[in-house]
Enzyme design. Structure first.
Site, PDB file in Angstrom:
ATOM      1  CD  GLU A 113      -3.030  -0.670  -0.086  1.00 53.28           C
ATOM      2  OE1 GLU A 113      -3.125   0.485  -0.511  1.00 53.28           O
ATOM      3  OE2 GLU A 113      -3.651  -1.626  -0.596  1.00 53.28           O
TER       4      GLU A 113
ATOM      5  CE1 TYR B  62      -6.179   4.056   0.156  1.00 55.85           C
ATOM      6  CE2 TYR B  62      -3.867   3.585   0.605  1.00 55.85           C
ATOM      7  CZ  TYR B  62      -5.018   3.344  -0.114  1.00 55.85           C
ATOM      8  OH  TYR B  62      -5.027   2.381  -1.086  1.00 55.85           O
TER       9      TYR B  62
ATOM     10  CG  ASP C  63      -7.723   3.704  -4.248  1.00 55.11           C
ATOM     11  OD1 ASP C  63      -8.944   3.757  -4.516  1.00 55.11           O
ATOM     12  OD2 ASP C  63      -6.952   2.881  -4.765  1.00 55.11           O
TER      13      ASP C  63
ATOM     14  CB  CYS D 219     -19.118  -1.879 -15.635  1.00 48.68           C
ATOM     15  SG  CYS D 219     -19.170  -1.357 -13.920  1.00 48.68           S
TER      16      CYS D 219
HETATM   17  S1  SF4 Z   1     -20.868   1.551 -15.641  1.00 46.92           S
HETATM   18 FE1  SF4 Z   1     -19.090   2.643 -16.407  1.00 46.92          FE
HETATM   19  S2  SF4 Z   1     -19.025   4.565 -15.300  1.00 46.92           S
HETATM   20 FE2  SF4 Z   1     -20.420   3.210 -14.213  1.00 46.92          FE
HETATM   21  S3  SF4 Z   1     -19.153   2.284 -12.626  1.00 46.92           S
HETATM   22 FE3  SF4 Z   1     -19.173   0.909 -14.382  1.00 46.92          FE
HETATM   23  S4  SF4 Z   1     -17.376   1.482 -15.612  1.00 46.92           S
HETATM   24 FE4  SF4 Z   1     -17.769   3.140 -14.146  1.00 46.92          FE
END
Ligand code: SF4
Length: 476
Positions: free
Chosen positions: A105, A188, A206, A270
């Site tokens: 870290e 942190y 972070d 994501c």
């Molecule tokens: S959808 Fe896109 S902007 Fe939203 S958290 Fe996931 S990567 Fe980040």
């Protein structure tokens, strides 16, 4: 998890006033939502209210079950996608080593993962545990750290190890407040050690986490402000899965480091896109993702960067280069560097008088090596007429951009200089009557010495120019 656990803004410790499922707290938060946001967002309740009022898509953050779904989705993704990083080895083996977490870290602050990996391995080979680090000399610590930058971190790790030996019998404490009493361990790092090594329920925040949170909720609060940073920390604490603090914290940071990156974010892969406000806004309005996502985090006042221009002298004699170490505090800390003068700072050029004062430092060092000073013009001639410009390199610190002009000076072999194998210290030289330590090092010796990164760049430039025959053997 309750609707709005009361959290002390800016603190890692949840307040003890109410249970996490307190109905009063929930009612108060709902009332707050009805009233609308206060002019100033003051605590995490304000922040949740603000998020809800700003955009109803953020409503999920008021739903306990939805938060739980978010946490589990993130954790599942992390289990399958985490990178195999060397400091995660003891975690994967089920026996987290707090020393390893602490070192990694510390190294990762302001430094990229790819740059850290090699240094981390070398560090653990040299200092496998706290006793070996504490017993080492600072010189050796700096040698192993050399090139990683921000050398104060190495010094503080060393001091921290000595403190752990003397006060805690060589064992890293688990308590976050006790951790913060150790040199170099701030809010942190203490949260990272306590949560990742000991699974204590403290959120780690972070730059990656700031970015993910700001995009998840389209938070347009300026993260340059320390008050707002406290709010982000409180939000991170509010969202965290306390029973699996180690994995949850790492999952959030991993998401920011590998998917929700500053510029090449990958929203389509994501794991938390269905909770992401920025993603939904872009989809609903059919605008490119980058139009929305790139707006977050908001960072208005970037740190003003100073600019310095340095003149560095590579003074070579009999295959050795003159290196100095300034005992006084400066950016180069306790590291070896080539003689240099800062001749321009933010556009202001050093006066002739200041320049001469700086050169006096070199006069003192060279005189101490036996350089004849009976000819008063001898040194300026050496520096000004015999010095060959061989190019320039740039180096960035957080607040300073350095442009380094490099001049190569070959001291004639007829000069009777004394090269000693160890370093020597002389006092009362230079503009501030500094104490200077100096050494003559060969290129091979330099590789094993604690030399700052920007001076390594200077050496790399020299080697490149020598290879391309810009510097001929004729010169030295
Ligand atoms: S959808 Fe896109 S902007 Fe939203 S958290 Fe996931 S990567 Fe980040």
């Amino acid at each position: 998890m309750g609707f709005v656990p009361a959290i002390v803004v800016g603190s890692d410790t949840p307040r003890k006033q109410k249970s996490e499922t307190s109905g009063i707290s929930k009612k108060r938060a709902i009332n707050r939502i009805k009233q609308g946001p206060r002019q100033k967002v003051g605590d995490v309740e304000d922040l949740l209210t603000y998020l809800y009022q700003k955009d109803k898509r953020n409503k999920w953050v008021t739903d306990e079950k939805e938060i739980s779904r978010f946490q589990h989705t993130l954790l599942e993704w992390y289990k399958k996608n985490r990178r195999q990083l060397p400091w995660r080895q003891t975690l994967m083996e089920g026996q987290p080593n707090p020393y390893h977490i602490w070192v990694s870290e510390t190294m990762l602050q302001q430094t990229r993962v790819t740059n850290v990996i090699g240094y981390y391995k070398k560090w653990l080979q040299t200092f496998p545990d706290i006793p070996s680090l504490a017993a080492s000399s600072l010189e050796r610590v700096n040698e192993i750290w050399a090139g990683l930058g921000y050398y104060r971190r190495a010094k503080l790790l060393h001091e921290g190890a000595q403190t752990i030996m003397s006060r805690f019998d060589g064992k890293v404490p688990e308590d976050i407040k006790v951790l913060q009493s150790i040199p170099g361990i701030g809010p942190y790092t203490s949260a990272a050690i306590a949560s990742i090594a000991f699974n204590k329920p403290y959120a780690v925040c972070d730059g990656n986490v700031f970015r993910v949170l700001s995009r998840l909720f389209s938070i347009d609060l300026d993260i340059s402000s320390t008050d707002n940073q406290s709010l982000f920390r409180s939000l991170a604490q509010f969202l965290m899965f306390k029973e699996m603090a180690a994995d949850y914290n790492q999952a959030m940071m991993e998401l920011g480091a590998t998917v929700c990156t500053p510029k090449s974010f990958d929203c389509n892969h994501c794991p938390v896109q269905r909770w992401c406000n920025s993603f939904q806004i872009a989809n609903e309005h059919q605008v490119p993702l980058s139009d929305i996502v790139c707006q977050f985090p908001v960072k208005s006042s970037r740190v003003k960067q100073n600019e310095e221009e340095l003149l560095v002298y590579l003074i070579k004699f009999a295959n050795h280069f003159l290196m100095l170490k300034n005992i006084s505090r400066n950016l180069l800390g306790n590291l070896w560097h080539f003689p240099y003068v800062i001749w321009k700072r933010n556009g202001n050029t050093m006066t002739e008088e200041e320049k001469i004062q700086h050169e006096c430092c070199l006069v003192g060092v060279l005189h101490s090596c036996g350089y004849p000073l009976n000819d008063t013009n001898g040194l300026p001639k050496l520096l000004h007429e015999s010095a060959i410009p061989i190019g320039q390199v740039e180096h960035l610190f957080t607040h300073i951009k350095q442009i380094i002009h490099v001049k190569f000076v070959c001291v004639s072999s007829e000069t009777k200089l004394v090269i000693e194998s160890s370093s020597r210290r002389i006092g009362g030289v230079g503009p501030n009557d500094d104490s200077i330590e100096y050494r003559w090092l060969t290129e091979e010796q330099m590789e094993k010495s604690a030399i700052s990164r920007q001076m390594m760049k200077v050496m790399e430039l020299y080697q490149k120019q020598k290879k391309q025959k810009v510097i001929h053997s004729f010169f030295c």
